[in-house]
Design a protein around this motif. Structure first.
Motif, PDB file in Angstrom:
ATOM      1  N   GLU A   1      16.496   6.459   3.803  1.00  0.00           N
ATOM      2  CA  GLU A   1      15.432   7.289   3.233  1.00  0.00           C
ATOM      3  C   GLU A   1      15.005   6.743   1.871  1.00  0.00           C
ATOM      4  O   GLU A   1      13.832   6.732   1.519  1.00  0.00           O
ATOM      5  N   GLU A   2      15.970   6.236   1.133  1.00  0.00           N
ATOM      6  CA  GLU A   2      15.689   5.627  -0.162  1.00  0.00           C
ATOM      7  C   GLU A   2      14.830   4.375   0.010  1.00  0.00           C
ATOM      8  O   GLU A   2      13.932   4.098  -0.777  1.00  0.00           O
ATOM      9  N   GLY A   3      15.127   3.597   1.052  1.00  0.00           N
ATOM     10  CA  GLY A   3      14.391   2.359   1.283  1.00  0.00           C
ATOM     11  C   GLY A   3      12.931   2.584   1.606  1.00  0.00           C
ATOM     12  O   GLY A   3      12.060   1.794   1.209  1.00  0.00           O
ATOM     13  N   TRP A   4      12.654   3.654   2.310  1.00  0.00           N
ATOM     14  CA  TRP A   4      11.273   3.894   2.719  1.00  0.00           C
ATOM     15  C   TRP A   4      10.403   4.333   1.546  1.00  0.00           C
ATOM     16  O   TRP A   4       9.226   3.986   1.473  1.00  0.00           O
ATOM     17  N   GLU A   5      10.996   5.070   0.618  1.00  0.00           N
ATOM     18  CA  GLU A   5      10.186   5.597  -0.483  1.00  0.00           C
ATOM     19  C   GLU A   5      10.193   4.686  -1.712  1.00  0.00           C
ATOM     20  O   GLU A   5       9.311   3.848  -1.849  1.00  0.00           O
ATOM     21  N   PRO A   6      11.207   4.770  -2.609  1.00  0.00           N
ATOM     22  CA  PRO A   6      11.126   3.972  -3.836  1.00  0.00           C
ATOM     23  C   PRO A   6      11.159   2.473  -3.610  1.00  0.00           C
ATOM     24  O   PRO A   6      10.624   1.705  -4.410  1.00  0.00           O
ATOM     25  N   TRP A   7      11.801   2.016  -2.503  1.00  0.00           N
ATOM     26  CA  TRP A   7      11.850   0.574  -2.267  1.00  0.00           C
ATOM     27  C   TRP A   7      10.593   0.054  -1.577  1.00  0.00           C
ATOM     28  O   TRP A   7      10.420  -1.158  -1.429  1.00  0.00           O
ATOM     29  N   LYS A   8       9.762   0.973  -1.084  1.00  0.00           N
ATOM     30  CA  LYS A   8       8.435   0.640  -0.541  1.00  0.00           C
ATOM     31  C   LYS A   8       8.515  -0.386   0.595  1.00  0.00           C
ATOM     32  O   LYS A   8       7.799  -1.379   0.618  1.00  0.00           O
ATOM     33  N   TRP A   9       9.370  -0.121   1.564  1.00  0.00           N
ATOM     34  CA  TRP A   9       9.476  -1.031   2.705  1.00  0.00           C
ATOM     35  C   TRP A   9       8.148  -1.187   3.440  1.00  0.00           C
ATOM     36  O   TRP A   9       7.798  -2.269   3.906  1.00  0.00           O
ATOM     37  N   SER A  10       7.418  -0.092   3.541  1.00  0.00           N
ATOM     38  CA  SER A  10       6.152  -0.158   4.266  1.00  0.00           C
ATOM     39  C   SER A  10       5.206  -1.173   3.632  1.00  0.00           C
ATOM     40  O   SER A  10       4.536  -1.949   4.324  1.00  0.00           O
ATOM     41  N   GLU A  11       5.168  -1.189   2.290  1.00  0.00           N
ATOM     42  CA  GLU A  11       4.304  -2.144   1.597  1.00  0.00           C
ATOM     43  C   GLU A  11       4.877  -3.556   1.663  1.00  0.00           C
ATOM     44  O   GLU A  11       4.145  -4.535   1.871  1.00  0.00           O
ATOM     45  N   LYS A  12       6.184  -3.684   1.496  1.00  0.00           N
ATOM     46  CA  LYS A  12       6.817  -5.005   1.486  1.00  0.00           C
ATOM     47  C   LYS A  12       6.589  -5.734   2.802  1.00  0.00           C
ATOM     48  O   LYS A  12       6.329  -6.950   2.825  1.00  0.00           O
ATOM     49  N   TYR A  13       6.680  -5.005   3.923  1.00  0.00           N
ATOM     50  CA  TYR A  13       6.524  -5.634   5.228  1.00  0.00           C
ATOM     51  C   TYR A  13       5.077  -5.590   5.723  1.00  0.00           C
ATOM     52  O   TYR A  13       4.792  -6.009   6.843  1.00  0.00           O
ATOM     53  N   LYS A  14       4.163  -5.044   4.880  1.00  0.00           N
ATOM     54  CA  LYS A  14       2.724  -5.045   5.175  1.00  0.00           C
ATOM     55  C   LYS A  14       2.423  -4.407   6.538  1.00  0.00           C
ATOM     56  O   LYS A  14       1.654  -4.923   7.356  1.00  0.00           O
ATOM     57  N   TYR A  15       3.057  -3.250   6.766  1.00  0.00           N
ATOM     58  CA  TYR A  15       2.801  -2.536   8.011  1.00  0.00           C
ATOM     59  C   TYR A  15       1.420  -1.895   7.980  1.00  0.00           C
ATOM     60  O   TYR A  15       0.947  -1.438   6.927  1.00  0.00           O
ATOM     61  N   SER A  16       0.801  -1.831   9.137  1.00  0.00           N
ATOM     62  CA  SER A  16      -0.420  -1.031   9.265  1.00  0.00           C
ATOM     63  C   SER A  16      -0.029   0.437   9.190  1.00  0.00           C
ATOM     64  O   SER A  16       1.149   0.793   9.326  1.00  0.00           O
TER      65      SER A  16
END
Length: 867
Positions: free
Chosen positions: A457-472
């Motif tokens: 849960e921490e990875g998805w929010e403050p670590w911004k996995w969605s942005e890092k992996y450039k997901y649609s």
């Protein structure tokens, strides 16, 4: 001669099978010996193999590879994980044995992708390290000799194939692999095997837990569990749930027996129906003795036997069961929302550490090693270990020892630091994994809570996995929906169905109480918190004070293991903190220099590598002690402190307080003192100084507190004596916050703080229950002189007794055992001028008694460059 012995052995097995099958309805045959292995699809020779074991350790044992932990060997053996490996064994079965109605081949653990064959017939395909596999083998076995073969497929190659079929990469922060080849999310095996920031990349395969044949007729006891229905002072009402598989409808008697006092608690006659069904037997224990955690009382265990009897045939299972209630309390309060454990209705401040396996090659962890580590946790006054989610659901021996020693378990499900696929097959696989492990562990009183995952849960929010992996946006929604399915649907439902008395917490850290459509990032007002600012931010340890939440479930700082540990895996040329090997060994990106950078806040630069190693441990210990002290002082706002980590999976520098070979680092000694039930907490924030008393007892008690201010020559300058009542629900101020200048003036002390040391002593009924020292300035600023340490030692039985004297004030005397692994009764302590200190050394249980022990001692002064 060899052929004769083999014939005798085979004949013996056949006779044993024949005799046992006549006298017992349920026959278990161990299959853990006489295995061989080779690389699959090659014409190489079959070599001896150990089961339980791994391919890496088998290759090492046969001289094919070097010790994987020695120097740079890890880099040269990555090829192993990309090959397939075959294991085989001969099973001999008599005609009488084959006449049993059911014969099952049971693997308690296979790592990980494997095809199973009997007599060259494919009987099962498996793909989960964390599950037990029970396979109907009767149709494939024949009288006489049978070949059992297990073909392990490369987890890396299999994972890459799964990636190729996935619409997107899944995020993972820890796997040591090229981006695009991060296969760990797709494979249900111990994630740390792929590499972590404290572990090597050694992707194992093998039969990693026991294997056996089990034959049965008529009926089989599949599971037995106990549940507490109600608890009163005079009686505890419980229920036993028998899960029974039967071939036909059958009348049987169910019995519950208490082996503690040889009493029969309940009997019940039932009709067992064909198929798998559960049957409940209620019973009562009068005047129950409760199970308490370490420090609060006895961890009392009832030895209960559940038995099925029919036609003079018995099948039974005996379980050590502790009667207790445990709850996670989350209530609105003046600080936000609580996060605290209640044991038997009493608030318990949690003191503990995070637990990882004792070896990369998990079957290497012996019962003796489990015993040493769990007893070390108890000795350090811990009451909880968190079994972290990137490893394994631990062996039964670990939980048995925690039950016995009063160590509660925060049990993660095995998910950590990555997202996982949401395919139907994958979700079905993890549901079976969860059911198996919840049912396996639910009888242990030590299990306090189930947690879904580590830091996802921490990875998805403050670590911004969605942005890092450039997901649609569509992919982001899909990935997070899969997350919700696992951690807010499948896992909590499994816990609710099979272990409803325990709390389920979806992710650590988190402030989210449950699925609500809103994502809550960890904070200081609710939930649990991981704080890593000091290690990753190169900032002083005092920063811990500003980053204390309701429950601290991870924080830490690194140190090196002692020299003798490094000597086992390194050469002399490697003995420098920034050598090629030491930098290679370091898996956390701030590097070994981070230890030196933070050390510079508190200590002078060490003169050599030995001094660096010693100061790295002392620096770690002082820092984590500051954190624990402040966390405890902050009760009831904060109600738990679990540092990262207690133990190591290989010899390395890490956040551990006990190294790979079982040696206590300075941190473990500091934790032992910081975790005592009553402590004094000196607190310095800037120029402000205060002193607080903290008690974790269940009662409020009167104590005498002495605060002695001395100069470094040992002269008494001031003594403050107080008698106070210390409550268990909050800390008590003994010296209110004030400037150091004002405090010294109030005591009529006109001395430079660089020349002062405070001695703190707490007594109860005349007995000393806590002692510590405190200095107003960082150690590097103290006006130290050579202490002139002298030491002697003697051995009596298996213990070593050491005496140390000092002429001058000695800061943090570290005593080292140069050739034996183990722990001291105390270590890294301050000594006043002309003081004598007596301590004891307890060797690790597997040490050679013929070795003549050699000890040495040093203090901070010995690390200085005198030029």
């Amino acid at each position: 001669m060899k052929k004769t012995l083999l014939l005798i052995l085979v004949f013996g097995v056949l006779i044993a099978c024949k005799q046992k099958s006549r006298s017992e309805d349920h026959l278990k045959i161990d299959l853990n010996t006489d295995w061989t292995f080779k690389q699959a699809e090659t014409k190489t020779d079959w070599l001896p193999a150990k089961v339980p074991g791994t391919v890496h350790t088998d290759l090492k044992q046969n001289g094919i590879i070097q010790d994987p932990y020695y120097r740079f060997t890890e880099d040269s053996i990555y090829w192993i994980e990309r090959k397939n490996w075959e294991y085989r064994k001969t099973i001999n079965c008599s005609k009488e044995y084959l006449e049993n109605q059911n014969i099952e081949l049971v693997f308690e653990g296979l790592d990980t992708y494997a095809s199973i064959f009997i007599n060259n017939k494919h009987i099962e395909e498996v793909d989960n390290m964390h599950r037990l596999y029970r396979i109907n083998s009767k149709p494939y076995l024949k009288e006489g000799s049978n070949e059992l073969k297990v073909v392990f497929k490369s987890p890396s190659v299999e994972g890459e194939e799964k990636i190729s079929k996935s619409p997107y990469l899944l995020p993972t922060i820890a796997e040591r692999a090229e981006i695009g080849k991060q296969t760990a999310p797709f494979t249900r095996k111990a994630s740390f095997h792929y590499g972590w920031d404290w572990a090597p990349r050694l992707v194992t395969m093998g039969v990693w837990r026991p294997v056996y044949l089990e034959a049965w007729n008529s009926y089989k006891l599949r599971d037995l569990s106990y549940a507490l229905i109600s608890l009163e002072t005079e009686k505890a009402k419980l229920s036993a749930e028998f899960e029974i598989e039967a071939e036909v409808d059958k009348e049987v008697e169910l019995l519950i027996f208490n082996n503690n006092d040889n009493s029969e608690l309940a009997t019940k006659n039932i009709l067992v129906k064909k198929g798998i069904h559960t049957y409940i037997v209620d019973f009562t224990i009068n005047k129950p003795k409760l199970w308490w955690s370490n420090g609060l009382g006895e961890a009392y265990l009832y030895n209960l036997t559940g038995r099925i009897t029919s036609n003079k045939k018995n099948e039974e299972r005996t379980i050590d069961y502790g009667i207790r209630t445990i709850e996670l309390i989350q209530e609105e309060d003046e600080f936000g929302k609580s996060f605290k454990f209640q044991l038997n209705g009493k608030d318990v401040f949690i003191k503990g550490s995070n637990w990882v396996p004792g070896d990369v090659f998990i079957p290497n962890v012996s019962n003796n090693q489990y015993k040493w580590l769990v007893e070390s946790a108890k000795e350090a006054n811990m009451n909880l270990l968190r079994v972290w989610g990137g490893a394994i659901y631990e062996n039964d021996e670990f939980y048995r020892l925690c039950d016995k020693n009063g160590i509660m378990i925060w049990q993660d499900f095995m998910f950590a630091c990555m997202h996982y696929p949401g395919t139907k097959d994958f979700l079905n696989n993890i549901e079976k994994e969860a059911i198996y492990n919840v049912k396996r562990l639910r009888n242990h009183p030590s299990i306090a809570m189930w947690c879904g995952n580590n830091e996802i849960e921490e990875g998805w929010e403050p670590w911004k996995w969605s942005e890092k992996y450039k997901y649609s946006s569509e992919d982001s929604i899909s990935i997070y929906n899969d997350y919700e399915k696992i951690f807010y649907e499948i896992l909590p439902k499994v816990v609710e169905k099979y272990d409803a008395s325990r709390h389920f917490w979806a992710s650590s850290p988190s402030a989210r109480p449950g699925k609500s459509g809103v994502r809550y990032i960890q904070n200081n007002k609710s939930g649990d918190r991981h704080y890593w600012g000091v290690w990753f931010g190169n900032i002083p340890f005092e920063t811990f004070y500003e980053n204390t939440g309701r429950f601290m479930s991870e924080y830490g700082f690194q140190s090196f293991p002692e020299i003798k540990t490094l000597q086992k895996i390194a050469d002399q040329e490697d003995m420098a903190f920034n050598s090629l090997l030491m930098n290679h060994r370091q898996r956390s990106f701030p590097g070994n220099q981070r230890m030196q950078e933070v050390m510079d806040f508190y200590f002078k630069r060490p003169k050599d590598f030995k001094s660096f190693v010693y100061l790295s441990q002392l620096n770690q210990a002082e820092g984590i002690k500051k954190a624990i002290n402040f966390h405890r002082k902050s009760k009831p706002m904060n109600m738990g402190t679990i540092y990262w980590q207690m133990n190591d999976v290989w010899p390395t520098m890490s956040w551990s307080s006990i190294d790979y070979f079982g040696n206590w680092k300075a941190l473990q000694y500091f934790v032992k003192k910081a975790n005592k039930d009553v402590i004094a907490v000196p607190l310095q924030q800037g120029d402000n100084f205060s002193l607080h008393l903290v008690s974790d007892r269940l009662s409020s008690d009167e104590m005498a507190v002495t605060i002695a201010v001395k100069n470094l020559e040992g002269q008494m300058l001031s003594e403050i004596n107080n008698t106070v009542v210390v409550r268990s629900d909050r800390s008590k101020s003994i010296i209110e916050p004030q400037s150091i200048t004002d405090f010294l003036a109030s005591q009529n002390i006109d001395s430079n703080p660089k020349n002062l040391v405070i001695g703190i002593k707490i007594q109860e009924a005349g007995a000393i229950i806590f002692e510590d020292t405190y200095c107003f300035v960082p150690t590097k600023d103290l006006n130290l002189e050579e202490p002139e340490l002298k030491m002697s030692w003697k051995k009596e039985n298996d213990r070593h007794y050491i005496s140390i004297t000092t002429k001058h004030f000695a800061k943090n005397v570290g005593v080292l055992s140069e050739n034996l692994n183990g722990r001291f009764s105390d270590n890294f302590f301050d000594m006043m001028p002309n003081e004598t200190k007596e301590i004891e050394f307890i060797p690790y249980g597997n040490e050679d008694d013929t070795v003549v022990a050699k000890f040495s001692a040093m203090s901070v002064w010995n690390t200085y460059n005198k030029k």
